[in-house]
Design an enzyme around this catalytic site. Sequence first.
Site, PDB file in Angstrom:
ATOM      1  N   GLU A  90       5.894  32.885  -4.458  1.00  9.83           N
ATOM      2  CA  GLU A  90       5.281  33.507  -3.290  1.00  9.83           C
ATOM      3  C   GLU A  90       4.521  34.769  -3.665  1.00  9.83           C
ATOM      4  O   GLU A  90       4.879  35.447  -4.615  1.00  9.83           O
ATOM      5  CB  GLU A  90       6.368  33.943  -2.312  1.00  9.83           C
ATOM      6  CG  GLU A  90       7.250  32.831  -1.836  1.00  9.83           C
ATOM      7  CD  GLU A  90       8.466  33.367  -1.090  1.00  9.83           C
ATOM      8  OE1 GLU A  90       9.059  32.585  -0.359  1.00  9.83           O
ATOM      9  OE2 GLU A  90       8.799  34.558  -1.230  1.00  9.83           O
ATOM     10  N   CYS A 103       1.788  41.822  -2.987  1.00  9.99           N
ATOM     11  CA  CYS A 103       3.107  41.782  -3.622  1.00  9.99           C
ATOM     12  C   CYS A 103       3.228  40.456  -4.359  1.00  9.99           C
ATOM     13  O   CYS A 103       3.120  39.398  -3.752  1.00  9.99           O
ATOM     14  CB  CYS A 103       4.173  41.904  -2.528  1.00  9.99           C
ATOM     15  SG  CYS A 103       5.850  41.658  -3.126  1.00  9.99           S
ATOM     16  N   CYS A 110      15.611  34.198  -9.864  1.00  8.96           N
ATOM     17  CA  CYS A 110      16.001  35.505 -10.393  1.00  8.96           C
ATOM     18  C   CYS A 110      17.482  35.471 -10.731  1.00  8.96           C
ATOM     19  O   CYS A 110      18.269  34.852 -10.030  1.00  8.96           O
ATOM     20  CB  CYS A 110      15.728  36.585  -9.333  1.00  8.96           C
ATOM     21  SG  CYS A 110      16.118  38.260  -9.889  1.00  8.96           S
ATOM     22  N   CYS A 114      21.460  40.191  -6.716  1.00  9.85           N
ATOM     23  CA  CYS A 114      21.673  41.153  -5.627  1.00  9.85           C
ATOM     24  C   CYS A 114      22.137  40.372  -4.397  1.00  9.85           C
ATOM     25  O   CYS A 114      21.526  39.365  -4.034  1.00  9.85           O
ATOM     26  CB  CYS A 114      20.377  41.914  -5.325  1.00  9.85           C
ATOM     27  SG  CYS A 114      19.765  42.835  -6.740  1.00  9.85           S
ATOM     28  N   CYS A 117      19.758  39.527  -1.274  1.00  9.49           N
ATOM     29  CA  CYS A 117      18.391  39.064  -1.529  1.00  9.49           C
ATOM     30  C   CYS A 117      18.306  37.541  -1.547  1.00  9.49           C
ATOM     31  O   CYS A 117      19.121  36.865  -2.182  1.00  9.49           O
ATOM     32  CB  CYS A 117      17.919  39.632  -2.871  1.00  9.49           C
ATOM     33  SG  CYS A 117      16.287  39.074  -3.356  1.00  9.49           S
ATOM     34  N   GLU A 161      12.728  39.683 -11.566  1.00 10.72           N
ATOM     35  CA  GLU A 161      12.929  41.037 -12.078  1.00 10.72           C
ATOM     36  C   GLU A 161      11.877  41.260 -13.163  1.00 10.72           C
ATOM     37  O   GLU A 161      11.980  40.690 -14.251  1.00 10.72           O
ATOM     38  CB  GLU A 161      14.361  41.177 -12.619  1.00 10.72           C
ATOM     39  CG  GLU A 161      14.628  42.420 -13.452  1.00 10.72           C
ATOM     40  CD  GLU A 161      14.173  43.729 -12.813  1.00 10.72           C
ATOM     41  OE1 GLU A 161      14.396  43.946 -11.625  1.00 10.72           O
ATOM     42  OE2 GLU A 161      13.570  44.533 -13.550  1.00 10.72           O
ATOM     43  N   SER A 192       8.469  47.252  -9.872  1.00  6.75           N
ATOM     44  CA  SER A 192       9.748  47.569  -9.233  1.00  6.75           C
ATOM     45  C   SER A 192      10.881  46.912 -10.007  1.00  6.75           C
ATOM     46  O   SER A 192      10.855  45.720 -10.266  1.00  6.75           O
ATOM     47  CB  SER A 192       9.728  47.039  -7.790  1.00  6.75           C
ATOM     48  OG  SER A 192      10.982  47.226  -7.176  1.00  6.75           O
ATOM     49  N   SER A 215      14.887  49.995  -7.376  1.00  2.00           N
ATOM     50  CA  SER A 215      15.682  49.546  -6.239  1.00  2.00           C
ATOM     51  C   SER A 215      17.061  50.164  -6.374  1.00  2.00           C
ATOM     52  O   SER A 215      17.837  49.783  -7.243  1.00  2.00           O
ATOM     53  CB  SER A 215      15.792  48.021  -6.250  1.00  2.00           C
ATOM     54  OG  SER A 215      14.498  47.492  -6.101  1.00  2.00           O
ATOM     55  N   CYS A 334      11.794  38.406   0.590  1.00  2.00           N
ATOM     56  CA  CYS A 334      11.614  37.855  -0.749  1.00  2.00           C
ATOM     57  C   CYS A 334      12.288  36.499  -0.847  1.00  2.00           C
ATOM     58  O   CYS A 334      13.471  36.371  -0.573  1.00  2.00           O
ATOM     59  CB  CYS A 334      12.256  38.776  -1.776  1.00  2.00           C
ATOM     60  SG  CYS A 334      11.829  40.489  -1.541  1.00  2.00           S
TER      61      CYS A 334
HETATM   62  N1  SAH Z   1      13.731  42.750  -9.042  1.00  2.00           N
HETATM   63  C1  SAH Z   1      12.884  43.827  -8.642  1.00  2.00           C
HETATM   64  C2  SAH Z   1      11.683  43.434  -7.844  1.00  2.00           C
HETATM   65  C3  SAH Z   1      11.857  42.376  -6.788  1.00  2.00           C
HETATM   66  S1  SAH Z   1      12.774  42.795  -5.358  1.00  2.00           S
HETATM   67  C4  SAH Z   1      13.693  44.889  -7.938  1.00  2.00           C
HETATM   68  O1  SAH Z   1      14.877  44.693  -7.757  1.00  2.00           O
HETATM   69  O2  SAH Z   1      13.145  45.922  -7.622  1.00  2.00           O
HETATM   70  C5  SAH Z   1      11.729  43.904  -4.505  1.00  2.00           C
HETATM   71  C6  SAH Z   1      12.449  44.768  -3.487  1.00  2.00           C
HETATM   72  O3  SAH Z   1      12.798  44.021  -2.306  1.00  2.00           O
HETATM   73  C7  SAH Z   1      13.729  45.322  -4.018  1.00  2.00           C
HETATM   74  O4  SAH Z   1      13.865  46.668  -3.648  1.00  2.00           O
HETATM   75  C8  SAH Z   1      14.757  44.456  -3.324  1.00  2.00           C
HETATM   76  O5  SAH Z   1      15.996  45.068  -3.305  1.00  2.00           O
HETATM   77  C9  SAH Z   1      14.134  44.296  -1.966  1.00  2.00           C
HETATM   78  N2  SAH Z   1      14.651  43.205  -1.135  1.00  2.00           N
HETATM   79  C10 SAH Z   1      15.266  42.069  -1.508  1.00  2.00           C
HETATM   80  N3  SAH Z   1      15.609  41.332  -0.449  1.00  2.00           N
HETATM   81  C11 SAH Z   1      15.200  42.013   0.646  1.00  2.00           C
HETATM   82  C12 SAH Z   1      15.272  41.769   2.051  1.00  2.00           C
HETATM   83  N4  SAH Z   1      15.818  40.663   2.538  1.00  2.00           N
HETATM   84  N5  SAH Z   1      14.735  42.696   2.862  1.00  2.00           N
HETATM   85  C13 SAH Z   1      14.149  43.809   2.379  1.00  2.00           C
HETATM   86  N6  SAH Z   1      14.050  44.096   1.085  1.00  2.00           N
HETATM   87  C14 SAH Z   1      14.579  43.209   0.219  1.00  2.00           C
END
Ligand code: SAH
Length: 348
Positions: A90, A103, A110, A114, A117, A161, A192, A215, A334
């Site tokens: 995406e 973005c 991944c 987390c 996510c 990531e 990020s 993050s 995401c």
């Molecule tokens: N792996 C990287 C980049 C991808 S995630 C990172 O962790 O920064 C990009 C951002 O979106 C991160 O801050 C992540 O924590 C956040 N994110 C993930 N799922 C989300 C959601 N459902 N709503 C809002 N932000 C989210």
Amino acid sequence: MQTIYDLNLKELEEVLAGYGQKPYRAKQIYAWLYRKRAASFREMSDLPAQLISRFEEDYSMMNIREKDRQIARDETTKFLFELEDGAFVEAVLMHFHFGDSLCISSQIGCNMGCTFCASGLLKKQRNMTAGEMVQEVLYVQRELDKDGKRVDNIVIMGTGEPFDNYDNVMNFCRIVNSGLGLAIGARHITISTCGLVPAIRRFAAEHVQYNLAISLHAPDNELRSRLMPVNRAYPLEELMKALRDYSEENHRRLTFEYILLHGVNDSDEHARKLAKLIRGMNAYVNLIPYNQVEENEYRSASDKDALRFYDVLMKNGVKATLRQKHGDDIDAACGQLRARHERNRNQL
Ligand code: SAH
């Protein structure tokens, strides 16, 4: 077959040298690819026919295809692409007063796990190549060309990531940053990371101007490890030390991303702890509303709670922004659109 978009300028010069061609051709080809946005090698009318044939044999051009598109009321647009091997990724285009931000994803799935996510629902299948990431940008740029607009900013915040795909991501940045190509300024590109400390240190040593966002999502190890398993490998003390070193060596401001999760990390106490953690750093906090996903129980903090959290940070001397929700009437979180397509595909 490798795509031509995988090659940075230097690599393209090397390929040309291998073909017995002069290096200046690389600049010509870059202009065709990224300035004139050529769709085929044939269009490159100032190249010798033989060279065109050679490229056609050795490299493909666009090999990603749009599979779906969702447009939200605020015109946030989510693209679903299918890559050459059938993988889905995406990219999301957001319109801000300061320009259009894209973005992009950096991996298929991944492994960071987390818990909030949707991307991590699908484990990493592979890294994206630099060329695939470049194509995410180029594809959307061609769409924007229709309105005379451009991709002003890139954030590598889609699925994956980026620092777990370090070399390809850095090569991607180099390609879209090139002044002979799309010329997206380094300070308009944000990487990020969830906090892979060795990669942060490597990045710091490169002295490049791309923005770094982290993050964070929790101000103490206990909570952060619960939300983000990566914290068990690289706890906050190590992470913050690496970030302070980066920021001081590079004279760069850091962005901390903090999703506000109702009842989880959104109390006054959390805000005070967060302020203490980053006090004295050249940094600001981006408070992000949580995009709820069906697959878990987390809920976004209310607007009222978000404002209160923001106030506590401000009172404690931390600069923060409260980000607006974008595209919350589409599958904007995401990995959401992709997860839906994977589910559909599995049902077929
Ligand atoms: N792996 C990287 C980049 C991808 S995630 C990172 O962790 O920064 C990009 C951002 O979106 C991160 O801050 C992540 O924590 C956040 N994110 C993930 N799922 C989300 C959601 N459902 N709503 C809002 N932000 C989210």
